[in-house]
Write a protein that holds these residues in place. Structure first.
Motif, PDB file in Angstrom:
ATOM      1  N   GLU A 151      30.042  12.008  56.914  1.00  0.00           N
ATOM      2  CA  GLU A 151      30.655  12.373  57.180  1.00  0.00           C
ATOM      3  C   GLU A 151      29.513  12.433  59.128  1.00  0.00           C
ATOM      4  O   GLU A 151      28.694  12.272  59.066  1.00  0.00           O
ATOM      5  N   GLU A 171      19.609   8.491  47.655  1.00  0.00           N
ATOM      6  CA  GLU A 171      20.993   8.797  47.500  1.00  0.00           C
ATOM      7  C   GLU A 171      22.011   9.700  48.604  1.00  0.00           C
ATOM      8  O   GLU A 171      23.316   8.921  49.279  1.00  0.00           O
ATOM      9  N   PHE A 172      21.077  10.923  49.263  1.00  0.00           N
ATOM     10  CA  PHE A 172      22.031  11.365  49.841  1.00  0.00           C
ATOM     11  C   PHE A 172      21.084  11.593  51.297  1.00  0.00           C
ATOM     12  O   PHE A 172      19.975  12.013  51.652  1.00  0.00           O
ATOM     13  N   ASN A 200      24.166   6.360  49.631  1.00  0.00           N
ATOM     14  CA  ASN A 200      25.716   6.534  49.222  1.00  0.00           C
ATOM     15  C   ASN A 200      26.315   7.260  50.571  1.00  0.00           C
ATOM     16  O   ASN A 200      27.692   7.442  50.467  1.00  0.00           O
ATOM     17  N   HIS A 201      25.943   8.123  50.867  1.00  0.00           N
ATOM     18  CA  HIS A 201      26.436   9.280  51.240  1.00  0.00           C
ATOM     19  C   HIS A 201      25.438   9.593  52.436  1.00  0.00           C
ATOM     20  O   HIS A 201      24.351  10.095  52.381  1.00  0.00           O
ATOM     21  N   ASN A 227      34.767   6.666  52.227  1.00  0.00           N
ATOM     22  CA  ASN A 227      35.063   7.506  52.922  1.00  0.00           C
ATOM     23  C   ASN A 227      34.534   7.523  54.733  1.00  0.00           C
ATOM     24  O   ASN A 227      33.718   8.071  54.454  1.00  0.00           O
ATOM     25  N   LYS A 273      18.181  13.071  47.618  1.00  0.00           N
ATOM     26  CA  LYS A 273      18.580  13.469  48.378  1.00  0.00           C
ATOM     27  C   LYS A 273      17.752  13.905  49.492  1.00  0.00           C
ATOM     28  O   LYS A 273      15.994  14.971  48.755  1.00  0.00           O
ATOM     29  N   THR A 309      30.172   6.876  51.766  1.00  0.00           N
ATOM     30  CA  THR A 309      30.751   8.505  52.089  1.00  0.00           C
ATOM     31  C   THR A 309      30.104   8.399  54.244  1.00  0.00           C
ATOM     32  O   THR A 309      28.831   8.686  53.334  1.00  0.00           O
ATOM     33  N   HIS A 329      25.509  12.032  55.808  1.00  0.00           N
ATOM     34  CA  HIS A 329      25.977  13.233  57.048  1.00  0.00           C
ATOM     35  C   HIS A 329      24.962  13.318  58.373  1.00  0.00           C
ATOM     36  O   HIS A 329      24.490  13.253  58.430  1.00  0.00           O
TER      37      HIS A 329
END
Length: 489
Positions: free
Chosen positions: A253, A207-208, A230-231, A269, A183, A251, A233
């Motif tokens: 955002e 991963e983030f 995978n994520h 998502n 992260k 994902t 923001h």
């Protein structure tokens, strides 16, 4: 008479004493000036000032910027030492010597630049980081960028930093450093797109990834795959114009200026925050269908605004050209929103052109195609005239016509023409189109006449015998229509 002794001027004033002129010493200068002088010297020369006198032993220790590199520790104009001749341990020993003598107080910038260092020297580099933490360094640079084929890069020990130890650190630059992170969040970081790409190159297990208020970023992209990411923001990066990351992203955002997204086949998502609902809806309908084929969940966060309205619009003419049945995604019933967008509209024209391709044929609506749909009531008190052409009797065409018929309270006439009278000469019509004209007439007669309680529906009659063995353009081309009318007279 005795001679009077004459006293010389020299004797009257006594023996002349030579006065010594006081010499200003460099060490007598104010400390601020001394510190400035020290800051202009290479670290090697600054440390050597400690042998000048007892007073000078600690002066260099107040140096706020410490840069350790080949140039600052070894370079000599008179005797040039080749870079390749400097062993890693020699560089490490000199750095450790300087840091051991330094007070560790007030260090604002600490820089280590030596391409030969790698993970085998982690014990020493970790010690330098502990010095940076203890001295409350604000800017930290570890540049071990490789010139030759690399060894295993230095693994950055994030466990040394926490909310307390890292509270003074304001900026950090890492070169050829492995970040074993799952992260990573960058907030208010002055990082360029190139520096961002270099940083992610060593985040193999990330991963983030969170990015906020990074005002220098213009694009987010990587040349290599981030298989574990995978994520993502992203928020408040006003200069950002391009976003293209790992193909494994699931994902997203995003908050900020809306922009095209590179195709992400795995993205499922998505959460978009937009200033208003109109721009957000336009964005997702235009951009998403082609770039996000596997999208499962979509969240739109918008501020509440007044619905978009054309208060002066009285006459709306809309021509829809469906290029191919296979790629058609537009639902004609969605055009019902026009009743709300133009509350004072008096005349609506909707001209549809459907192209036939190969063996694909159009079928008019039948019960087996599912129940006709009905939308919430949107009463319109000004619409008087509706003109629809190219009415092939498709389900969504019937849905829209029924919606208008049931909500236009002052409607005087609704003219339905199954033939595509507008721009039909510019498209390819086949013999099958003629039979679609018949289907449109039958669908309109069956469903619109049944719902017409005011007698306002007028459908142009097209019978099967009218289209059999007839070139379709004779039914829609103004030249042929005029010619047929003249022959009948």
């Amino acid at each position: 008479m005795a001679k009077r002794k004459t006293c010389s001027k020299k004797q009257l004033n006594g023996p002349r004493v030579k006065k010594k002129k006081s010499r200003l010493q460099l060490s007598d200068l104010p400390s601020d000036i001394l510190h400035y002088i020290i800051s202009q010297l290479p670290i090697k020369e600054a440390a050597r000032t400690s042998i000048l006198s007892k007073h000078w032993e600690d002066v260099w220790c107040s140096r706020r910027n410490l840069k350790f590199s080949f140039k600052s520790l070894f370079y000599n104009r008179k005797c040039r030492i080749p870079y390749s001749s400097i062993k890693e341990q020699v560089f490490i020993d000199r750095v450790n010597t300087v840091l051991n003598q330094h007070s560790g107080v007030g260090v604002e910038k600490l820089e280590f630049e030596f391409s030969s260092l790698h993970n085998e020297h982690a014990e020493h580099i970790d010690g330098w980081l502990k010095f940076a933490i203890a001295s409350k360094t604000k800017q930290l640079i570890l540049d071990f960028t490789f010139v030759h084929p690399p060894m295993e890069p230095y693994s950055f020990p994030f466990q040394l930093f926490d909310a307390t130890t890292g509270s003074q650190l304001q900026s950090m630059k890492l070169g050829s450093v492995l970040l074993n992170l799952t992260k990573l969040e960058l907030v208010d970081v002055n990082i360029t797109s190139e520096e961002f790409e270099t940083t992610l190159f060593n985040c193999n297990v990330l991963e983030f990834l969170g990015i906020s208020r990074c005002l220098m970023l213009t694009s987010l992209w990587t040349r290599h795959p981030l298989n574990h990411l995978n994520h993502l923001h992203v928020s408040h990066c006003p200069l950002l114009q391009e976003l293209e990351l790992s193909s494994g992203l699931i994902t997203l955002e995003y908050e900020g200026p809306l922009m095209p997204l590179a195709s992400h086949s795995t993205l499922r998502n998505v959460c978009i925050k937009s200033p208003d609902v109109c721009s957000a809806l336009a964005y997702i309908f235009i951009e998403f269908p082609s770039t996000l084929p596997r999208l499962e969940m979509l969240t739109i966060r918008c501020q509440e605004i007044e619905p978009l309205k054309f208060t002066y619009l009285r006459h709306l003419r809309l021509e829809l050209n469906f290029v191919s049945l296979e790629t058609r995604t537009t639902d004609v019933l969605d055009l019902a929103c026009l009743l709300e967008a133009a509350p004072y509209m008096e005349k609506l024209e909707l001209h549809v052109i459907l192209r036939m391709w190969m063996d694909r044929t159009l079928e008019r609506y039948r019960k087996r195609h599912g129940e006709l749909r009905s939308l919430p009531s949107q009463l319109h008190s000004h619409l008087k005239v509706v003109n629809m052409t190219g009415f092939y009797g498709q389900k969504d065409q019937v849905d829209l016509a029924l919606h208008i018929l049931g909500n236009a309270s002052v409607l005087e006439t609704m003219k339905i023409n199954p033939k595509p009278m507008v721009a039909a000469t510019n498209v390819l019509l086949t013999s099958e189109d003629g039979f679609c004209f018949v289907d449109g007439y039958r669908a309109a007669k069956k469903y619109l006449f049944r719902a017409d309680h005011r007698g306002v529906v007028d459908v142009v009659k097209v019978r099967r015998r009218d289209v059999e063995n007839v070139w379709p353009y004779k039914l829609v081309d103004p030249y042929w229509i005029a010619l047929e009318a003249e022959q009948e007279r």
